[in-house]
Design a protein around this motif. Sequence first.
Motif, PDB file in Angstrom:
ATOM      1  N   LEU A 160     -10.223  20.627  -6.370  1.00 58.13           N
ATOM      2  CA  LEU A 160     -10.136  19.347  -5.660  1.00 58.13           C
ATOM      3  C   LEU A 160      -9.142  18.390  -6.311  1.00 58.13           C
ATOM      4  O   LEU A 160      -8.993  17.257  -5.860  1.00 58.13           O
ATOM      5  N   ARG A 161      -8.500  18.833  -7.405  1.00 56.66           N
ATOM      6  CA  ARG A 161      -7.520  18.012  -8.126  1.00 56.66           C
ATOM      7  C   ARG A 161      -8.150  16.699  -8.607  1.00 56.66           C
ATOM      8  O   ARG A 161      -7.578  15.620  -8.427  1.00 56.66           O
ATOM      9  N   LEU A 162      -9.348  16.785  -9.181  1.00 58.86           N
ATOM     10  CA  LEU A 162     -10.074  15.590  -9.612  1.00 58.86           C
ATOM     11  C   LEU A 162      -9.847  15.252 -11.078  1.00 58.86           C
ATOM     12  O   LEU A 162     -10.541  14.400 -11.630  1.00 58.86           O
ATOM     13  N   ALA A 164       0.814  -1.220   0.000  1.00 60.40           N
ATOM     14  CA  ALA A 164       0.000   0.000   0.000  1.00 60.40           C
ATOM     15  C   ALA A 164       0.844   1.265   0.000  1.00 60.40           C
ATOM     16  O   ALA A 164       0.439   2.293  -0.561  1.00 60.40           O
ATOM     17  N   ILE A 165       2.024   1.218   0.624  1.00 59.15           N
ATOM     18  CA  ILE A 165       2.846   2.430   0.703  1.00 59.15           C
ATOM     19  C   ILE A 165       3.880   2.513  -0.418  1.00 59.15           C
ATOM     20  O   ILE A 165       4.494   3.560  -0.607  1.00 59.15           O
ATOM     21  N   LEU A 166       4.045   1.440  -1.179  1.00 57.43           N
ATOM     22  CA  LEU A 166       5.097   1.406  -2.200  1.00 57.43           C
ATOM     23  C   LEU A 166       4.920   2.455  -3.298  1.00 57.43           C
ATOM     24  O   LEU A 166       5.873   3.182  -3.621  1.00 57.43           O
ATOM     25  N   PRO A 167       3.738   2.597  -3.921  1.00 56.78           N
ATOM     26  CA  PRO A 167       3.608   3.592  -5.009  1.00 56.78           C
ATOM     27  C   PRO A 167       3.935   5.004  -4.546  1.00 56.78           C
ATOM     28  O   PRO A 167       4.654   5.744  -5.236  1.00 56.78           O
ATOM     29  N   SER A 168       3.417   5.380  -3.381  1.00 54.69           N
ATOM     30  CA  SER A 168       3.656   6.718  -2.856  1.00 54.69           C
ATOM     31  C   SER A 168       5.146   6.942  -2.580  1.00 54.69           C
ATOM     32  O   SER A 168       5.701   8.005  -2.895  1.00 54.69           O
ATOM     33  N   ILE A 181      -3.786  11.680  -6.363  1.00 51.25           N
ATOM     34  CA  ILE A 181      -3.287  13.048  -6.462  1.00 51.25           C
ATOM     35  C   ILE A 181      -1.760  13.076  -6.482  1.00 51.25           C
ATOM     36  O   ILE A 181      -1.140  13.812  -7.254  1.00 51.25           O
ATOM     37  N   GLN A 182      -1.151  12.248  -5.615  1.00 53.37           N
ATOM     38  CA  GLN A 182       0.312  12.262  -5.543  1.00 53.37           C
ATOM     39  C   GLN A 182       0.952  11.690  -6.801  1.00 53.37           C
ATOM     40  O   GLN A 182       1.938  12.235  -7.320  1.00 53.37           O
ATOM     41  N   ALA A 219       2.930  12.086   0.636  1.00 54.49           N
ATOM     42  CA  ALA A 219       3.489  10.784   1.014  1.00 54.49           C
ATOM     43  C   ALA A 219       3.321  10.527   2.507  1.00 54.49           C
ATOM     44  O   ALA A 219       3.079   9.384   2.932  1.00 54.49           O
ATOM     45  N   LEU A 220       3.443  11.561   3.330  1.00 54.52           N
ATOM     46  CA  LEU A 220       3.211  11.405   4.772  1.00 54.52           C
ATOM     47  C   LEU A 220       1.781  10.950   5.042  1.00 54.52           C
ATOM     48  O   LEU A 220       1.543  10.074   5.879  1.00 54.52           O
TER      49      LEU A 220
END
Length: 507
Positions: free
Chosen positions: A416-418, A308-312, A490-491, A328-329
């Motif tokens: 909203l960066r959609l 779950a944290i790998l892409p970020s 978004i990231q 990322a945080l």
Amino acid sequence: MENWSLVSLCVLLGLTARWAVSLNSYSGAGKPPMFGDYEAQRHWQEVTYNLPVHEWYFNTTDNNLNYWGLDYPPLTAYHSLLCAHVAKLINPDWVELHASRGYESYGHKLFMRATVLVADLLIYIPAVVLYSFYLSEGSNKKKVCTVLCILLYPGLILIDYGHFQYNSISLGLALWGVVGLGLGWDVLGSLVFVLSLNYKQMELYHSLPFFCYLLGKCFKQGLAGRGLFLLVKIAVTVLVTFALCWLPFLSNPGQVLQVVHRLFPVGRGLFEDKVANTWCSLNVLIKIKTILSTDTQLYLSLTTTLLAILPSSIKLLMKPTLWQFKLALVNSSLAFFLFSFQVHEKSILLPALPVCLLLNDLPLPAIWFLQASTFSMLPLFLKDGLLVPYVVTSLAFLFFSVYLLSALEHCSEDKLRLGPYRRLLICMPRMDLGSVTKWKFYFSITAMAGLSFMSVALAPPAQLPDLFPLLVSVFSYHHFLGLLLYFNIIQIAEPPQSVRKNQKKSN
């Protein structure tokens, strides 16, 4: 001068809200034999003051680990010792070995509340002010509003002053780390974050973004030149800081292993209470704790958390900017909360901190998350008798944040960066995603209010005594899962040009 007067007023309002909550009863008051988290903090002062360091984390005749044994890193123990010395000067009965267990008095309650308030004043609140004024965009008026909204976040206030914790210290130190890195003081930021990690081990939720940001920055500067020098400076700083924090335990490897054993109690299982994460929610349909062994549960949670944290993390490593770092945080800490092993409901404060840092950039999603995070801890607040503070602080935060940050006026797809969602939904009928998001927010807040009312006013069916806590956790879980997807998209997607310009200014 006018801006700092407004900041002082915001700080005063934040302190007033904190002290008003602290006037209520505390976790476990008058409830033997354990007396709750308030007694845990007092007992650690008793233990650290009266026993030698090498006994702090061991089960002995004077230190029964089954009675609130120390289970946080050394910096928490040193803080308890410092508070104990002050307590001893005021009233020796407060930290008398064995005899002080379950001690309750108005004077001691005032002292304990003051220790939390002092920690806020010295560590957390200055970090909030510095971040808002030096690392967020917008007018000075908007920055002042951001300070007020962060300080009014009800989740942290209710846990630290109602349930009784010192989360403001570890979160405040982590925020100082963010400020340090954001201002280019990488060594100082690294040092302060290591202190945060050595105060509470849950700061591991934030550790990978710190690592990836700094490593990515070293790569960017070139590992054959300035980047290598920066990497060496950071590595030495981290190792020396860790060594100093653990110095009293380093003479004996058994001491270090015992402390680590206390910090990571894997024997307690995948989860305990009704927490709004994946495993508790999934357990409603599939009894994971029954059909899987503890080792299998541990490996499953470890694997899913890393995935779950790998892409970020990869995106941050490739593009180490402040904007990517903040996202990322959020993504790392939220992934840890949703998928890691033995998560407590209070751990939602770890993702809440970086979400607070997005109040200026993405006001509506940030407010939505922070309100849901507070709601997810409702069963804990009810158990501690914090219904009125929960309602008042939640309403105050919702009103001031939505009004001051104009959250409902910034609901266009662009704000909203959609854009990435629009590309994903290319086969769906065209709709205004901004309006859809706004109406989902209205529905969500209404549902939270309804579930809060039912949890207080209705008795659950006899065959389902945990119905309302389970509904609260599952409802909150779906919010967190959806927002994890939102912040990841978004990231990973390229930000708008205006954001890229702001990143260059900040860096």
